[in-house]
Every structure is written in structure tokens, then in C-alpha cells.
Motif scaffolding. Structure first.
Motif, PDB file in Angstrom:
ATOM      1  N   HIS A   1      32.437  49.173  26.276  1.00 32.37           N
ATOM      2  CA  HIS A   1      33.004  50.463  26.697  1.00 32.37           C
ATOM      3  C   HIS A   1      34.417  50.244  27.255  1.00 32.37           C
ATOM      4  CE1 HIS A   1      29.106  52.464  26.232  1.00 32.37           C
ATOM      5  NE2 HIS A   1      28.583  51.376  26.782  1.00 32.37           N
ATOM      6  N   PRO A   2      35.355  49.836  26.428  1.00 36.37           N
ATOM      7  CA  PRO A   2      36.710  49.562  26.934  1.00 36.37           C
ATOM      8  C   PRO A   2      37.400  50.789  27.505  1.00 36.37           C
ATOM      9  CG  PRO A   2      36.667  49.562  24.531  1.00 36.37           C
ATOM     10  CD  PRO A   2      35.240  49.599  24.980  1.00 36.37           C
ATOM     11  N   GLU A   3      36.917  51.966  27.168  1.00 38.83           N
ATOM     12  CA  GLU A   3      37.521  53.184  27.714  1.00 38.83           C
ATOM     13  C   GLU A   3      37.302  53.299  29.224  1.00 38.83           C
ATOM     14  OE1 GLU A   3      33.285  54.200  26.751  1.00 38.83           O
ATOM     15  OE2 GLU A   3      34.907  53.083  25.759  1.00 38.83           O
ATOM     16  N   GLU A   4      36.369  52.509  29.766  1.00 38.97           N
ATOM     17  CA  GLU A   4      36.111  52.538  31.203  1.00 38.97           C
ATOM     18  C   GLU A   4      36.953  51.536  31.980  1.00 38.97           C
ATOM     19  OE1 GLU A   4      32.004  52.365  32.273  1.00 38.97           O
ATOM     20  OE2 GLU A   4      31.361  53.668  30.631  1.00 38.97           O
ATOM     21  N   ILE A   5      37.731  50.725  31.293  1.00 35.47           N
ATOM     22  CA  ILE A   5      38.609  49.772  31.968  1.00 35.47           C
ATOM     23  C   ILE A   5      39.682  50.544  32.726  1.00 35.47           C
ATOM     24  CG2 ILE A   5      40.323  47.944  31.591  1.00 35.47           C
ATOM     25  CD1 ILE A   5      38.644  47.053  29.188  1.00 35.47           C
ATOM     26  N   ALA A   6      40.045  50.069  33.896  1.00 39.00           N
ATOM     27  CA  ALA A   6      41.019  50.757  34.739  1.00 39.00           C
ATOM     28  C   ALA A   6      42.318  51.017  33.992  1.00 39.00           C
ATOM     29  CB  ALA A   6      41.303  49.923  35.990  1.00 39.00           C
ATOM     30  N   ALA A   7      42.886  52.190  34.225  1.00 37.27           N
ATOM     31  CA  ALA A   7      44.126  52.578  33.542  1.00 37.27           C
ATOM     32  C   ALA A   7      45.292  51.674  33.911  1.00 37.27           C
ATOM     33  CB  ALA A   7      44.454  54.027  33.885  1.00 37.27           C
ATOM     34  N   SER A   8      45.198  50.988  35.044  1.00 30.10           N
ATOM     35  CA  SER A   8      46.278  50.095  35.469  1.00 30.10           C
ATOM     36  C   SER A   8      46.348  48.820  34.647  1.00 30.10           C
ATOM     37  CB  SER A   8      46.096  49.739  36.945  1.00 30.10           C
ATOM     38  OG  SER A   8      44.850  49.086  37.156  1.00 30.10           O
ATOM     39  N   ILE A   9      45.296  48.509  33.889  1.00 35.53           N
ATOM     40  CA  ILE A   9      45.289  47.301  33.061  1.00 35.53           C
ATOM     41  C   ILE A   9      46.151  47.555  31.828  1.00 35.53           C
ATOM     42  CG2 ILE A   9      43.867  45.695  31.757  1.00 35.53           C
ATOM     43  CD1 ILE A   9      43.436  45.605  34.798  1.00 35.53           C
ATOM     44  N   PRO A  10      47.137  46.700  31.554  1.00 36.67           N
ATOM     45  CA  PRO A  10      48.049  46.962  30.428  1.00 36.67           C
ATOM     46  C   PRO A  10      47.366  46.781  29.081  1.00 36.67           C
ATOM     47  CG  PRO A  10      48.530  44.838  31.427  1.00 36.67           C
ATOM     48  CD  PRO A  10      47.519  45.502  32.313  1.00 36.67           C
ATOM     49  N   PRO A  11      47.932  47.344  28.023  1.00 39.70           N
ATOM     50  CA  PRO A  11      47.367  47.169  26.680  1.00 39.70           C
ATOM     51  C   PRO A  11      47.346  45.702  26.273  1.00 39.70           C
ATOM     52  CG  PRO A  11      49.048  48.894  26.708  1.00 39.70           C
ATOM     53  CD  PRO A  11      49.137  48.187  28.022  1.00 39.70           C
ATOM     54  N   GLY A  12      46.438  45.387  25.350  1.00 34.24           N
ATOM     55  CA  GLY A  12      46.334  44.022  24.852  1.00 34.24           C
ATOM     56  C   GLY A  12      45.007  43.810  24.176  1.00 34.24           C
ATOM     57  N   PRO A  13      44.723  42.560  23.785  1.00 30.77           N
ATOM     58  CA  PRO A  13      43.431  42.262  23.168  1.00 30.77           C
ATOM     59  C   PRO A  13      42.277  42.619  24.099  1.00 30.77           C
ATOM     60  CG  PRO A  13      44.956  40.412  22.944  1.00 30.77           C
ATOM     61  CD  PRO A  13      45.597  41.380  23.882  1.00 30.77           C
ATOM     62  N   LEU A  14      41.141  42.969  23.526  1.00 32.69           N
ATOM     63  CA  LEU A  14      39.978  43.352  24.318  1.00 32.69           C
ATOM     64  C   LEU A  14      39.592  42.253  25.298  1.00 32.69           C
ATOM     65  CD1 LEU A  14      37.650  45.347  24.880  1.00 32.69           C
ATOM     66  CD2 LEU A  14      36.362  44.193  23.047  1.00 32.69           C
ATOM     67  N   SER A  15      39.604  41.013  24.850  1.00 24.29           N
ATOM     68  CA  SER A  15      39.225  39.900  25.719  1.00 24.29           C
ATOM     69  C   SER A  15      40.109  39.837  26.962  1.00 24.29           C
ATOM     70  CB  SER A  15      39.317  38.577  24.959  1.00 24.29           C
ATOM     71  OG  SER A  15      40.636  38.367  24.467  1.00 24.29           O
ATOM     72  N   THR A  16      41.394  40.070  26.788  1.00 22.48           N
ATOM     73  CA  THR A  16      42.334  39.995  27.909  1.00 22.48           C
ATOM     74  C   THR A  16      42.152  41.166  28.856  1.00 22.48           C
ATOM     75  OG1 THR A  16      43.929  38.859  26.499  1.00 22.48           O
ATOM     76  CG2 THR A  16      44.775  39.857  28.522  1.00 22.48           C
ATOM     77  N   ARG A  17      41.963  42.367  28.306  1.00 17.92           N
ATOM     78  CA  ARG A  17      41.832  43.556  29.149  1.00 17.92           C
ATOM     79  C   ARG A  17      40.545  43.500  29.979  1.00 17.92           C
ATOM     80  NH1 ARG A  17      41.473  48.542  26.946  1.00 17.92           N
ATOM     81  NH2 ARG A  17      42.632  49.430  28.724  1.00 17.92           N
ATOM     82  N   VAL A  18      39.456  43.077  29.359  1.00 20.32           N
ATOM     83  CA  VAL A  18      38.198  42.977  30.102  1.00 20.32           C
ATOM     84  C   VAL A  18      38.323  41.907  31.192  1.00 20.32           C
ATOM     85  CG1 VAL A  18      35.746  42.399  29.964  1.00 20.32           C
ATOM     86  CG2 VAL A  18      36.796  43.825  28.203  1.00 20.32           C
ATOM     87  N   THR A  19      38.939  40.790  30.861  1.00 11.65           N
ATOM     88  CA  THR A  19      39.117  39.717  31.838  1.00 11.65           C
ATOM     89  C   THR A  19      39.972  40.182  33.006  1.00 11.65           C
ATOM     90  OG1 THR A  19      38.898  38.008  30.141  1.00 11.65           O
ATOM     91  CG2 THR A  19      39.983  37.373  32.187  1.00 11.65           C
ATOM     92  N   ASP A  20      41.082  40.840  32.714  1.00  7.18           N
ATOM     93  CA  ASP A  20      41.941  41.351  33.784  1.00  7.18           C
ATOM     94  C   ASP A  20      41.179  42.296  34.702  1.00  7.18           C
ATOM     95  OD1 ASP A  20      44.123  39.953  32.814  1.00  7.18           O
ATOM     96  OD2 ASP A  20      44.963  41.660  31.721  1.00  7.18           O
ATOM     97  N   HIS A  21      40.372  43.142  34.110  1.00 10.33           N
ATOM     98  CA  HIS A  21      39.627  44.143  34.885  1.00 10.33           C
ATOM     99  C   HIS A  21      38.587  43.473  35.777  1.00 10.33           C
ATOM    100  CE1 HIS A  21      38.085  48.025  35.938  1.00 10.33           C
ATOM    101  NE2 HIS A  21      36.916  47.832  35.351  1.00 10.33           N
ATOM    102  N   VAL A  22      37.787  42.594  35.222  1.00  6.15           N
ATOM    103  CA  VAL A  22      36.713  41.966  35.994  1.00  6.15           C
ATOM    104  C   VAL A  22      37.283  40.981  37.016  1.00  6.15           C
ATOM    105  CG1 VAL A  22      34.653  40.515  35.868  1.00  6.15           C
ATOM    106  CG2 VAL A  22      35.035  42.294  34.146  1.00  6.15           C
ATOM    107  N   ALA A  23      38.259  40.193  36.615  1.00  2.00           N
ATOM    108  CA  ALA A  23      38.828  39.197  37.527  1.00  2.00           C
ATOM    109  C   ALA A  23      39.499  39.852  38.727  1.00  2.00           C
ATOM    110  CB  ALA A  23      39.828  38.312  36.788  1.00  2.00           C
ATOM    111  N   GLY A  24      40.009  41.058  38.560  1.00  5.86           N
ATOM    112  CA  GLY A  24      40.680  41.732  39.657  1.00  5.86           C
ATOM    113  C   GLY A  24      39.750  42.361  40.669  1.00  5.86           C
TER     114      GLY A  24
END
Length: 351
Positions: A307-330
């Protein structure tokens, strides 16, 4: 003072003090700093900026780090003990402050650049995920199994300051600070500056000693459990051990022209660190929570991949792996737990 919201094109106010500031700092550093110290000027940034006039480039980096969102989140991220019930256990934020404080002491004694050491120390753990090193291992496993990639907190720390802060603009830190943040971990190549090498070693000095204090507070250890030989060399209390380690480092580094320990003290610290891994970090009390932490991180990682649409809007565009990692790691520990509960616990509703 903060220029957190200023753009690179902003021109700072001028005046007699500001206009003469760089010249005075250069002269002062030539007078009091070691020839081996990193000089504050010129400022090496990816995007050139006008000088402040009242702060050196490294002081500006320090201010940007302190005012960052990632820095504020450190107060709710685990050091060793997950969600401790007491108020006096270390967090990732207090660890960061302790590393920075002792690193500045070393830099001052060696006539190196304290401002550079301070900025590196404050930024070194910004990329740590929730739940400390156990959370790092869990996130690394998720990335490897799903995408064939790896997670390292020191690399994520650099990504935070380069790509994630300021709504994706990054903090535009100087190159020596970026190099020190990336190189602070033993898994990374050594930093290019002596100041970066100080933080790399003082990170270890700080966590070994304050984690002993926390482990005793949590009744995981008693003082008599500590290995006799390293304690005899380093000291029987945390302050004495840190004093021994810092004095040894300063004296031997001054002679070597590098950041080094004596063989005896370095070996004693390594033995004490190995003991902490066996008895605390990977001991029965800590490992009881490891499976739970892995389950939480894996559940969230899988959910946001689906459900990448639930990733925070502050996370910049990019590959799914990177966006999910940025979201969870933060995430902080408590936010991570609340998100897991949102996905796992039924919501009460009226009949």
C-alpha cells in the motif's frame, strides 16, 4: 540561531562584525589549531551558499542538524532497552549528546576542529530505525528478502541529511560533516578527517559505558558480572573508564598524528565490548524482544510495499524499496508500535 528555512540564495545581513568574521576565524584557527586540524573555510557544499557572517560553515551545519525533524525524533528511538518503564534510560538522543560531548573534549585536547566534531556527532545516528540495532537488522532482512538490497544506518543517516530533510531538499551540509556521518560506523571506511575518526571511536566508547549503566539499572547486570581484566585496566566505574579511554586516546594520538589507542587499552575496550554483546545486546533479556521487533518491522514493511499510497507525503519519489525504507526507518519506536497496532488490533465499534 537557525537558517533551517533559508534558501541557498539568501544573503545574510552585513555589518563590520559579519564582514570581518571569516578573516578573524581563519587567523584564529591558524594560531590555535593543529596543522592536522580541518579548517572551517572554505565551505565545501554541493550547492554553494553565501557566508553567514556570524557562524562558521560547521557551526551552520550543527544548527541545521539540531533544528531538523530527524534530530527531534531521536528522543523516542531506542538505544538498547525497548520502551523502558524508567525515565533514566538512554535514548538515541541522549546517546548522541554523550558522543558529541566526549568527542569535543578529545578534539579540544588535540587542537582539532571542535565545531566539525560537534556537527558530525549530532548527525551520526539520524538514520537509525526504530528499536536500535535490532530494528536495523530487521529492516536489513526485509530489504534483502524482498529486493536483494541492504540497510545500513550510517548510509541512511547520510540520506536523511542529503535527501529527506527540508521536504526533500536536504540540509546541504559541508563535505567533511557528510564524510564523518557516513564513516562513523565500523562497517564503513574510515572518515577522511581526524575529527571524523574521533567521533567514530567515541561512539563506541560512549555506548559501551552508558549501556553498562543502563544494564545495571535494568538488573540485567550487576557490577561484579563485568570481566575482571578489562575493568582492572579501564576502571570500575563509568566515569573512570571514560576518563581512562579519553586520556589514553589523546596521549597516543598526539604522538602518532592520528586517532589511535594504546594496544593495552584498545584490547581491554574490545574485550568489554565483546562481553556486552554476549551478555546484554544478544543476551536473554534483550533477545526476548527480538522476535517481536522483527515481527513488527516485517509487518509494516510488507504493508507499505503493498500500500505505497499510505507512505507519508514527506517521503520523496523514488523506487518502492527506497520509499518504504525511508518511511519505516524514520519512525520512532512509539509511532512504529502504534502503526503496527493499527494494522493488527481490531478497532472497537458500537453495536
Amino acid at each position: 540561531m537557525s537558517d533551517q528555512t533559508l534558501t541557498s540564495g539568501y544573503d545574510h545581513p552585513h555589518g563590520p562584525v559579519a564582514d570581518d568574521f571569516e578573516r578573524r576565524i581563519r587567523a584564529r584557527e591558524d594560531l590555535i589549531l593543529s596543522p592536522l586540524a580541518t579548517r572551517s573555510y572554505p565551505a565545501l557544499r554541493a550547492r554553494p551558499e553565501p557566508a553567514c557572517g556570524l557562524r562558521t560553515p560547521f557551526q551552520r551545519d550543527r544548527d541545521r542538524l539540531v533544528h531538523s525533524k530527524a534530530f527531534r525524533r531521536l528522543k523516542h528511538k531506542t538505544q538498547v532497552f525497548v520502551a523502558p518503564s524508567g525515565d533514566h534510560y538512554r535514548t538515541r538522543l541522549t546517546h548522541t549528546l554523550e558522543v558529541t560531548q566526549v568527542s569535543r573534549t578529545v578534539a579540544r585536547a588535540l587542537a582539532l576542529n571542535e565545531d566539525l566534531v560537534e556537527a558530525i556527532g549530532l548527525g551520526h545516528d539520524l538514520g537509525h530505525p526504530p528499536f536500535g540495532h535490532v530494528g536495523e537488522d530487521a529492516l536489513d532482512r526485509c530489504l534483502r528478502e524482498r529486493f536483494g538490497l541492504a540497510f545500513r544506518h550510517h548510509e541512511q543517516s547520510l540520506r536523511v541529511v542529503d535527501k529527506l530533510e527540508r521536504s526533500g531538499q536536504g540540509l546541504n551540509l559541508t563535505e567533511p560533516v557528510r564524510d564523518g556521518i557516513l564513516g562513523h560506523s565500523g562497517r564503513a571506511p574510515e572518515p577522511a578527517t581526524l575529527e571524523g575518526k574521533i567521533v567514530r571511536l567515541m561512539d563506541r566508547v560512549a555506548y559501551i559505558n552508558h549501556d553498562i549503566d543502563d544494564a545495571v539499572r535494568a538488573s540485567v547486570l550487576v557490577a561484579s558480572d563485568l570481566p575482571a581484566e578489562p575493568i582492572e585496566i579501564l576502571g570500575d566505574t563509568g566515569p573512570r573508564r571514560i576518563d581512562t579511554l579519553v586520556h589514553d586516546l589523546v596521549e597516543h594520538s598526539q604522538i602518532a598524528g592520528d586517532i589511535v589507542q594504546s594496544d593495552q587499552v584498545g584490547e581491554a575496550m574490545s574485550k568489554l565490548r565483546a562481553f556486552m554483546f554476549d551478555q546484554v545486546y544478544l543476551g536473554p533479556v534483550a533477545t526476548r524482544e527480538h522476535a517481536k521487533i522483527h515481527r513488527v518491522i516485517e509487518a509494516l514493511f510488507d504493508h507499505f510495499c503493498a500500500h505505497p499510497e499510505e507512505i507519508a507525503a514527506s517521503i520523496p519519489p523514488g523506487p518502492l524499496s527506497t520509499r518504504v525504507t525511508d518511511h519505516v526507518a524514520g519512525m520512532t519506536d512509539r509511532y512504529c508500535i502504534s502503526q503496527f497496532e493499527r494494522l493488527s488490533v481490531p478497532v472497537a465499534f458500537a453495536p
